[in-house]
Design a protein around this motif. Structure first.
Motif, PDB file in Angstrom:
ATOM      1  N   UNK A 199       5.891   7.056 -15.666  1.00 13.35           N
ATOM      2  CA  UNK A 199       5.718   8.013 -14.720  1.00 13.35           C
ATOM      3  C   UNK A 199       4.826   7.696 -13.555  1.00 13.35           C
ATOM      4  N   UNK A 200       3.711   6.972 -14.021  1.00 13.85           N
ATOM      5  CA  UNK A 200       2.763   6.537 -13.047  1.00 13.85           C
ATOM      6  C   UNK A 200       3.390   5.787 -11.916  1.00 13.85           C
ATOM      7  N   UNK A 201       4.560   5.177 -12.160  1.00 15.16           N
ATOM      8  CA  UNK A 201       5.059   4.038 -11.060  1.00 15.16           C
ATOM      9  C   UNK A 201       6.142   5.008 -10.339  1.00 15.16           C
ATOM     10  N   UNK A 202       6.014   6.337 -10.621  1.00 13.16           N
ATOM     11  CA  UNK A 202       7.130   7.064 -10.095  1.00 13.16           C
ATOM     12  C   UNK A 202       8.311   6.296  -9.902  1.00 13.16           C
ATOM     13  N   UNK A 203       9.116   6.174 -11.149  1.00 15.72           N
ATOM     14  CA  UNK A 203      10.473   5.561 -11.248  1.00 15.72           C
ATOM     15  C   UNK A 203      11.313   6.546 -11.544  1.00 15.72           C
ATOM     16  N   UNK A 204      12.607   5.820 -11.139  1.00 14.55           N
ATOM     17  CA  UNK A 204      13.630   6.658 -11.645  1.00 14.55           C
ATOM     18  C   UNK A 204      14.308   7.535 -10.643  1.00 14.55           C
ATOM     19  N   UNK A 209       0.887  -1.129   0.024  1.00 18.82           N
ATOM     20  CA  UNK A 209      -0.006   0.134  -0.085  1.00 18.82           C
ATOM     21  C   UNK A 209       0.897   1.136  -0.023  1.00 18.82           C
ATOM     22  N   UNK A 210       2.024   1.357   0.729  1.00 23.84           N
ATOM     23  CA  UNK A 210       2.762   2.399   0.771  1.00 23.84           C
ATOM     24  C   UNK A 210       3.494   2.756  -0.607  1.00 23.84           C
ATOM     25  N   UNK A 211       3.902   1.531  -1.303  1.00 19.12           N
ATOM     26  CA  UNK A 211       4.449   1.674  -2.621  1.00 19.12           C
ATOM     27  C   UNK A 211       3.683   2.057  -3.524  1.00 19.12           C
ATOM     28  N   UNK A 212       2.430   1.396  -3.484  1.00 19.23           N
ATOM     29  CA  UNK A 212       1.152   1.697  -4.242  1.00 19.23           C
ATOM     30  C   UNK A 212       0.808   3.037  -4.243  1.00 19.23           C
ATOM     31  N   UNK A 213       0.871   3.441  -2.764  1.00 17.56           N
ATOM     32  CA  UNK A 213       0.486   5.053  -2.665  1.00 17.56           C
ATOM     33  C   UNK A 213       1.572   6.044  -3.465  1.00 17.56           C
ATOM     34  N   UNK A 214       3.032   5.516  -3.239  1.00 22.90           N
ATOM     35  CA  UNK A 214       3.768   6.506  -3.916  1.00 22.90           C
ATOM     36  C   UNK A 214       3.477   6.426  -5.272  1.00 22.90           C
ATOM     37  N   UNK A 215       3.303   5.500  -5.977  1.00 18.77           N
ATOM     38  CA  UNK A 215       3.178   5.292  -7.442  1.00 18.77           C
ATOM     39  C   UNK A 215       1.570   5.982  -8.124  1.00 18.77           C
ATOM     40  N   UNK A 216       0.709   5.718  -6.963  1.00 18.45           N
ATOM     41  CA  UNK A 216      -0.639   6.659  -7.498  1.00 18.45           C
ATOM     42  C   UNK A 216      -0.751   7.853  -6.745  1.00 18.45           C
TER      43      UNK A 216
END
Length: 445
Positions: A221-226, A15-22
């Motif tokens: 970008x939606x997965x907040x990568x990089x 949920x935290x990682x998905x929250x970062x991505x969402x």
């Protein structure tokens, strides 16, 4: 060295990682891209690319993070045997994520201002309402400051008592609000047309270069990568977890939220059209981005009467939650570096970074027309894909393969016989860098 935090449960991490991505990109970028790029055809291409492109890079970040148990600068330094290039790349990620948060906090502040507007409209305070929804430097600075303080208060609690505790509460709330709003909007006249614009595929457009590039950008970008957010979160994952599986869960939650956000936004736009609100721009393309959020949808809420105020508050609460779950992961990137590498106390590190990022936000707000668009472009269109490319090179070429396998085996004894291990190492080595490089060149030209 300070004791490192760790996520206490698998669901907490997901949920935290998905929250970062969402973030706002999923909720305001994705739906309009779908509607203007051939409806469900775009969704299919996006789904494919999210797994073909974003998932391998997400896995590179998670594996590097968990293996090195450190922040981005030290992690990239350590897998490249202490090379200056590794540390410099980490520092570049540190600066990029701080600049993204500087403009993100401004937009997050707008969401809070519109949420507050709902509350003052209910009691009929028209002058206050007018101030809250008009674009002014004092309003922008005040709400940006409130947004940064909210973010800081969560990050102060650390991994377990801050990030995990709040992600586990905010993410389900976000999904519930979206589902309730979908139910409400779908019953309004005009919604059916929106559903068909969103769900009926126009397959003739699947191979259009424009569509492919848009879908690729959106997936990335939606997965907040990089920028190291997933690397830092990965460093807080227990060694017992099966990383490929947990990474796939994060990707699925992120994609799922983007898709249900579309089920809300596109029908809402067509309901607005039915109520006489203009939803297409001069070229006949659906209005997107900030105009959609701050012009089209508020006009729709205004046309529903008192119920519109309640719906508006629910919607901007949703946007506020999506902003905060992303901003906490961004702030954690520089904070984790100051705490681990510089031995700073977490409290001091949080407030120091908050002050620096808020100062950057103020500079952007005071020179809004010149700086805002430029900072967004430099960070998300230039810096982020290049950082993703460099991360692939680190994971594919610099870091020893046996070290990667040893890390995966901690959570799954049979890792080397898994489908993931048969595909990912060469994929992240050859395929991902080429795709990202082509996408980058195309978007710049």
């Amino acid at each position: 060295m300070a004791m490192r935090g760790e996520f206490s449960s698998r669901i907490g991490f997901i949920l935290a990682a998905a929250g970062s991505a969402v973030g706002l990109g999923n909720i305001w970028g994705f739906p309009t891209q779908v509607a203007t790029n051939g409806g469900a055809a775009f969704v299919l291409v996006y789904l494919l690319l999210a797994f073909v492109l974003s998932y391998p890079v997400l896995m590179a970040e998670l594996i590097i993070g968990r293996a090195t148990r450190s922040n981005m600068i030290d992690a990239l330094g350590s897998i490249s045997n202490g090379s200056a290039i590794g540390r410099a790349t980490g520092a570049w990620g540190f600066v990029t994520v701080s600049m993204i948060l500087a403009f993100y906090a401004i937009v997050g502040g707008w969401m809070l201002a519109y949420l507050a507007d709902g509350a003052v409209s209910l009691v009929g305070a028209d002058a206050a309402s007018q101030w809250l929804v008009s674009f002014s430097t004092p309003r922008n600075i005040i709400f940006c400051a409130i947004f940064m303080v909210l973010t800081s208060l969560i990050v102060l609690g650390g991994v377990k008592a801050g990030i995990e505790k709040w992600s586990v509460r905010l993410m389900p709330t976000l999904v519930i609000i979206i589902l309730l709003l979908i139910g409400y909007v779908s019953m309004q006249p005009g919604a059916a047309e929106g559903w068909s614009a969103y769900l009926v595929p126009d397959f003739s457009r699947v191979f259009e270069a424009e569509l492919l590039i848009s879908a690729m950008g959106q997936a990335f970008f939606s997965m907040s990568l990089g920028v190291g957010t997933m690397l830092v979160y990965g460093s807080y994952v227990s060694k017992q977890e099966n990383l490929p599986r947990i990474g796939a869960s994060v990707a699925l939650v992120d994609i799922g939220v983007a898709i249900i956000a579309g089920m809300l936004i596109i029908p809402a736009m067509y309901v607005a059209l039915y109520n006489g609100v203009e939803i297409f721009n001069a070229d006949g393309v659906l209005i997107d981005g900030d105009k959609l959020i701050f012009t089209v949808l508020p006009a729709l809420f205004g046309s529903i009467g008192t119920m519109g105020i309640v719906v508006s508050m629910a919607f901007f609460a949703l946007m506020g939650i999506a902003s905060v779950t992303s901003s906490i992961s961004m702030l954690e990137v520089p904070v984790s570096y100051l705490v681990e590498s510089k031995g700073m106390q977490r409290k001091k590190a949080v407030w120091l970074m908050t002050a620096i990022i808020f100062a950057a936000s103020c500079i952007i707000m005071l020179n809004f027309d010149q700086l805002f668009g430029m900072v967004v472009k430099l960070t998300t269109e230039w810096s982020q894909p290049l950082l993703g490319l460099v991360l692939c090179i680190f994971a594919g070429w610099v870091w020893r393969r046996d070290a990667i396998l040893a890390e995966l085996k901690q959570g799954d004894e049979a890792a080397e016989h898994s489908l993931f291990w048969k595909i990912w190492p060469w994929y992240v080595r050859f395929v991902c860098p080429v795709i990202i490089a082509v996408m980058f060149v195309r978007s710049v030209i």
